[in-house]
Design a protein around this motif. Structure first.
Motif, PDB file in Angstrom:
ATOM      1  N   GLY A  69       0.801  -1.225   0.000  1.00 35.37           N
ATOM      2  CA  GLY A  69       0.000   0.000   0.000  1.00 35.37           C
ATOM      3  C   GLY A  69       0.829   1.268   0.000  1.00 35.37           C
ATOM      4  O   GLY A  69       0.520   2.247   0.681  1.00 35.37           O
ATOM      5  N   VAL A  70       1.944   1.249  -0.770  1.00 36.47           N
ATOM      6  CA  VAL A  70       2.853   2.391  -0.828  1.00 36.47           C
ATOM      7  C   VAL A  70       2.917   2.904  -2.264  1.00 36.47           C
ATOM      8  O   VAL A  70       2.831   2.119  -3.206  1.00 36.47           O
ATOM      9  CB  VAL A  70       4.273   1.952  -0.370  1.00 36.47           C
ATOM     10  N   ASP A  71       3.046   4.220  -2.432  1.00 43.75           N
ATOM     11  CA  ASP A  71       3.293   4.782  -3.766  1.00 43.75           C
ATOM     12  C   ASP A  71       4.759   4.535  -4.116  1.00 43.75           C
ATOM     13  O   ASP A  71       5.648   5.057  -3.438  1.00 43.75           O
ATOM     14  CB  ASP A  71       2.990   6.285  -3.744  1.00 43.75           C
ATOM     15  N   PRO A  72       5.035   3.738  -5.145  1.00 46.04           N
ATOM     16  CA  PRO A  72       6.457   3.417  -5.421  1.00 46.04           C
ATOM     17  C   PRO A  72       7.289   4.664  -5.748  1.00 46.04           C
ATOM     18  O   PRO A  72       8.501   4.666  -5.549  1.00 46.04           O
ATOM     19  CB  PRO A  72       6.387   2.468  -6.618  1.00 46.04           C
ATOM     20  N   TYR A  73       6.640   5.724  -6.232  1.00 41.46           N
ATOM     21  CA  TYR A  73       7.397   6.948  -6.511  1.00 41.46           C
ATOM     22  C   TYR A  73       7.913   7.604  -5.225  1.00 41.46           C
ATOM     23  O   TYR A  73       8.881   8.351  -5.254  1.00 41.46           O
ATOM     24  CB  TYR A  73       6.573   7.933  -7.346  1.00 41.46           C
ATOM     25  N   SER A  74       7.241   7.332  -4.092  1.00 40.67           N
ATOM     26  CA  SER A  74       7.780   7.876  -2.835  1.00 40.67           C
ATOM     27  C   SER A  74       9.123   7.220  -2.539  1.00 40.67           C
ATOM     28  O   SER A  74      10.035   7.865  -2.024  1.00 40.67           O
ATOM     29  CB  SER A  74       6.798   7.679  -1.680  1.00 40.67           C
ATOM     30  N   TRP A  75       9.260   5.927  -2.878  1.00 41.23           N
ATOM     31  CA  TRP A  75      10.575   5.288  -2.726  1.00 41.23           C
ATOM     32  C   TRP A  75      11.598   5.898  -3.689  1.00 41.23           C
ATOM     33  O   TRP A  75      12.704   6.242  -3.314  1.00 41.23           O
ATOM     34  CB  TRP A  75      10.456   3.772  -2.992  1.00 41.23           C
ATOM     35  N   ILE A  76      11.183   5.990  -4.949  1.00 39.80           N
ATOM     36  CA  ILE A  76      12.121   6.420  -6.001  1.00 39.80           C
ATOM     37  C   ILE A  76      12.554   7.868  -5.812  1.00 39.80           C
ATOM     38  O   ILE A  76      13.729   8.211  -5.999  1.00 39.80           O
ATOM     39  CB  ILE A  76      11.464   6.215  -7.390  1.00 39.80           C
ATOM     40  N   LEU A  77      11.616   8.722  -5.424  1.00 36.67           N
ATOM     41  CA  LEU A  77      11.912  10.159  -5.365  1.00 36.67           C
ATOM     42  C   LEU A  77      12.429  10.619  -4.005  1.00 36.67           C
ATOM     43  O   LEU A  77      13.100  11.649  -3.916  1.00 36.67           O
ATOM     44  CB  LEU A  77      10.667  10.972  -5.739  1.00 36.67           C
ATOM     45  N   THR A  78      12.119   9.873  -2.934  1.00 34.56           N
ATOM     46  CA  THR A  78      12.495  10.369  -1.598  1.00 34.56           C
ATOM     47  C   THR A  78      13.297   9.366  -0.775  1.00 34.56           C
ATOM     48  O   THR A  78      13.735   9.708   0.326  1.00 34.56           O
ATOM     49  CB  THR A  78      11.256  10.791  -0.775  1.00 34.56           C
ATOM     50  N   GLY A  79      13.487   8.152  -1.270  1.00 31.84           N
ATOM     51  CA  GLY A  79      14.214   7.142  -0.492  1.00 31.84           C
ATOM     52  C   GLY A  79      15.726   7.359  -0.604  1.00 31.84           C
ATOM     53  O   GLY A  79      16.247   7.623  -1.684  1.00 31.84           O
ATOM     54  N   GLY A  80      16.421   7.251   0.526  1.00 33.10           N
ATOM     55  CA  GLY A  80      17.878   7.389   0.497  1.00 33.10           C
ATOM     56  C   GLY A  80      18.552   6.030   0.454  1.00 33.10           C
ATOM     57  O   GLY A  80      17.910   5.004   0.202  1.00 33.10           O
ATOM     58  N   ASP A  81      19.858   6.021   0.651  1.00 32.33           N
ATOM     59  CA  ASP A  81      20.641   4.811   0.933  1.00 32.33           C
ATOM     60  C   ASP A  81      20.958   3.918  -0.257  1.00 32.33           C
ATOM     61  O   ASP A  81      21.580   2.872  -0.081  1.00 32.33           O
ATOM     62  CB  ASP A  81      19.978   3.964   2.028  1.00 32.33           C
ATOM     63  N   ASP A  82      20.507   4.288  -1.494  1.00 33.44           N
ATOM     64  CA  ASP A  82      21.000   3.531  -2.654  1.00 33.44           C
ATOM     65  C   ASP A  82      22.346   4.057  -3.127  1.00 33.44           C
ATOM     66  O   ASP A  82      23.070   3.377  -3.843  1.00 33.44           O
ATOM     67  CB  ASP A  82      20.017   3.635  -3.823  1.00 33.44           C
ATOM     68  N   HIS A  83      22.638   5.310  -2.746  1.00 34.51           N
ATOM     69  CA  HIS A  83      23.882   5.958  -3.153  1.00 34.51           C
ATOM     70  C   HIS A  83      24.059   5.993  -4.667  1.00 34.51           C
ATOM     71  O   HIS A  83      25.132   5.711  -5.194  1.00 34.51           O
ATOM     72  CB  HIS A  83      25.086   5.332  -2.444  1.00 34.51           C
ATOM     73  N   ALA A  84      22.956   6.351  -5.351  1.00 34.35           N
ATOM     74  CA  ALA A  84      23.081   6.747  -6.750  1.00 34.35           C
ATOM     75  C   ALA A  84      23.849   8.061  -6.788  1.00 34.35           C
ATOM     76  O   ALA A  84      24.038   8.721  -5.767  1.00 34.35           O
ATOM     77  CB  ALA A  84      21.694   6.920  -7.360  1.00 34.35           C
ATOM     78  N   LEU A  85      24.295   8.453  -7.974  1.00 27.08           N
ATOM     79  CA  LEU A  85      24.911   9.768  -8.154  1.00 27.08           C
ATOM     80  C   LEU A  85      24.002  10.589  -9.062  1.00 27.08           C
ATOM     81  O   LEU A  85      23.543  10.102 -10.100  1.00 27.08           O
ATOM     82  CB  LEU A  85      26.300   9.631  -8.777  1.00 27.08           C
ATOM     83  N   ALA A  86      23.716  11.817  -8.653  1.00 23.11           N
ATOM     84  CA  ALA A  86      22.946  12.738  -9.487  1.00 23.11           C
ATOM     85  C   ALA A  86      23.872  13.875  -9.880  1.00 23.11           C
ATOM     86  O   ALA A  86      24.633  14.379  -9.048  1.00 23.11           O
ATOM     87  CB  ALA A  86      21.735  13.266  -8.724  1.00 23.11           C
ATOM     88  N   ALA A  87      23.810  14.271 -11.158  1.00 20.15           N
ATOM     89  CA  ALA A  87      24.713  15.325 -11.635  1.00 20.15           C
ATOM     90  C   ALA A  87      23.997  16.198 -12.653  1.00 20.15           C
ATOM     91  O   ALA A  87      22.961  15.810 -13.206  1.00 20.15           O
ATOM     92  CB  ALA A  87      25.976  14.714 -12.251  1.00 20.15           C
ATOM     93  N   THR A  88      24.543  17.384 -12.848  1.00 23.71           N
ATOM     94  CA  THR A  88      24.028  18.274 -13.887  1.00 23.71           C
ATOM     95  C   THR A  88      25.119  18.460 -14.937  1.00 23.71           C
ATOM     96  O   THR A  88      26.307  18.544 -14.613  1.00 23.71           O
ATOM     97  CB  THR A  88      23.628  19.637 -13.294  1.00 23.71           C
ATOM     98  N   PHE A  89      24.667  18.490 -16.195  1.00 22.16           N
ATOM     99  CA  PHE A  89      25.606  18.578 -17.315  1.00 22.16           C
ATOM    100  C   PHE A  89      25.160  19.690 -18.267  1.00 22.16           C
ATOM    101  O   PHE A  89      23.949  19.868 -18.468  1.00 22.16           O
ATOM    102  CB  PHE A  89      25.613  17.262 -18.109  1.00 22.16           C
TER     103      PHE A  89
END
Lengths: 315, 315
Positions: free
Chosen positions: B253-273
């Motif tokens: 019963g969770v919106d999966p986008y709440s995981w994708i957009l607000t979940g931490g701890d995967d340590h992806a890298l986000a960058a601007t180009f």
């Protein structure tokens, strides 16, 4: 205001606003990582952790005192390699109900001690925790000299000491018996006086081995003896018992030499030098390196415990 | 055997015997400090602390898992500056009755994660503590490039993501509801898969800003937007919800986008180009930098909390 009340980012803002940055800090707090100058193409790095109830007590030391001591313990390790400290990183774990002022004054102490050697707090992390814990990492620069390691002492070397030993242990004993004076001893426990410049000086003089005296002189010279596969013999008469220490020892029924020879936490530096080296005044000869193993005092093994074990030390 | 049983030096011997050392480790454990190569004449340094009950649970993760995650959290910070990690230092605070095997397996995990990027554990400290705590400092080298900071994003830049988000948060939700499957999600929480080489790659491509996604994508891009004084707008359709995550989200019963957009701890890298940069496959465009402030999704502010506060997060 508690740390939970201002929140993680609020507290980070408050603490970083109080910090100043040395010339080695190329990028300070506020990004994923700091950037620190390493002109030597090598960086010396050491980590030491302080746990409340084990390494400090909030009723014995102010936050500023704890900051000074946490920084000193790490900066002394850098000096003991013959290096000059450049930066500190600090992981701070705090009960959620801790007053923010405590964390801010801790940062003041860390920064002030680092500033003594031109270093600064360049980064860190904070978390809530039931146990107040301060983990500090210090970085330093070797200025193109080889590091002075523990394993280089040779038979015939002179053992010398920069700084003092026994003062912090005496202060600890005074506090643990419920007293607050003599002030000089208590202050020595709260804020060690570390002879930082003696580290690079010893490296320049050709020291063959060096160590930060944090576990106690006999224990730490034992580490040098073991790593160098030599024996160390100290002369008891090389150690004068200062008047305040002698008086306190008598009042408390303690042998002052147990403080001087086995007390940690003053962060003196002990080093070995080839016998031909003319030692400057700061480096006081206290013994000799010989063939063999272990550490003796006037040729005899020391009777009694020689240092702390941080898992076995009473809480 | 407990850590108190083998003692501080015994445990240090056991742990260091299990470690291996990378080429950047010029002097490893056993002296007052380590010596690490810094060929660039600068060193990147970051500290992250993990506290039991807050960042990990021994009944949810093995010691080896915790070691992997503690190392990953720090190594990702180094990568997010565009640097290559060289070394870790670890301060480990343990209850005296902890089994030595736990500390040894923790060291195995730390070492194995560091080895993924050619780094190694070069030093540390241990103490008894009522609260199991792991403070890690990571060092890294910039290879003569400027660090990629948070403040360089410019209107018109493309926002891109390397690695995945939401997986660790989904695994955390699964575990916190008392489940042990889906295994893929639980494993993602236990051991993040960090795209380390994407960090230096982004620096080489001319990334204008970069951050390690540890607090959650919206929160961390919020840090970039604030530091750069720009706005960030993400496209929701840039994020595909993987089947396992969609199924788990529906069951819980969770919106999966709440995981994708607000979940931490995967340590992806986000960058601007800059928009002219041809992004390699590893860097997936997810949005745009514009004039303004804050982070939006399809032009609209996100409804709900965007990230963790480590003092306010529920135990």
């Amino acid at each position: 205001m508690t740390v939970a009340g201002v929140g993680e980012f609020g507290l980070i803002d408050r603490v970083t606003a109080r910090l100043t940055y040395g010339k080695s800090c190329l990028l300070g707090p506020g990004d994923d990582a700091a950037v620190v100058a390493a002109p030597d193409r090598r960086v010396v790095a050491s980590t030491d952790v302080l746990v409340e109830g084990r390494h400090f007590r909030r009723d014995w030391s102010t936050a500023r005192d704890v900051g000074h001591r946490a920084a000193a313990a790490n900066l002394a390790d850098i000096a003991a390699m013959g290096a000059t400290p450049t930066a500190l990183l600090v992981a701070l774990c705090m009960p959620a109900d801790l007053d923010t002022a405590w964390a801010e004054e801790l940062a003041d102490g860390l920064g002030a001690e680092a500033a003594l050697v031109g270093a600064s707090v360049v980064g860190g992390d904070m978390s809530a925790s039931p146990t107040l814990t301060i983990a500090v990492t210090a970085l330093g620069d070797l200025a193109d000299r080889p590091p002075v390691v523990r394993s280089g002492a040779r038979p015939g070397d002179v053992v010398a000491l920069a700084g003092r030993t026994g003062w912090a242990a005496a202060g600890y004993t005074v506090l643990s018996r419920g007293f607050r004076t003599p002030r000089l001893l208590v202050e020595a426990f709260r804020r060690p006086e570390v002879p930082y410049p003696a580290g690079p000086e010893a490296a320049g003089l050709g020291a063959t081995a060096m160590i930060d005296v944090s576990d106690g002189l006999l224990a730490d010279l034992g580490h040098v003896a073991k790593a160098s596969r030599v024996a160390v013999d100290l002369r008891r008469d090389a150690f004068e018992v200062p008047r305040q220490m002698r008086d306190a020892a008598q009042a408390l029924g303690v042998d002052p030499y147990s403080w001087i020879l086995t007390g940690g936490d003053d962060h003196a530096l002990a080093a070995t030098f080839p016998p031909a080296v003319a030692l400057p005044e700061r480096w006081r000869p206290i013994g000799r390196v010989t063939e063999g193993a272990g550490v003796t005092v006037d040729g005899v093994p020391y009777a009694g415990p020689v240092g702390w074990d941080h898992f076995r030390r009473a809480e």
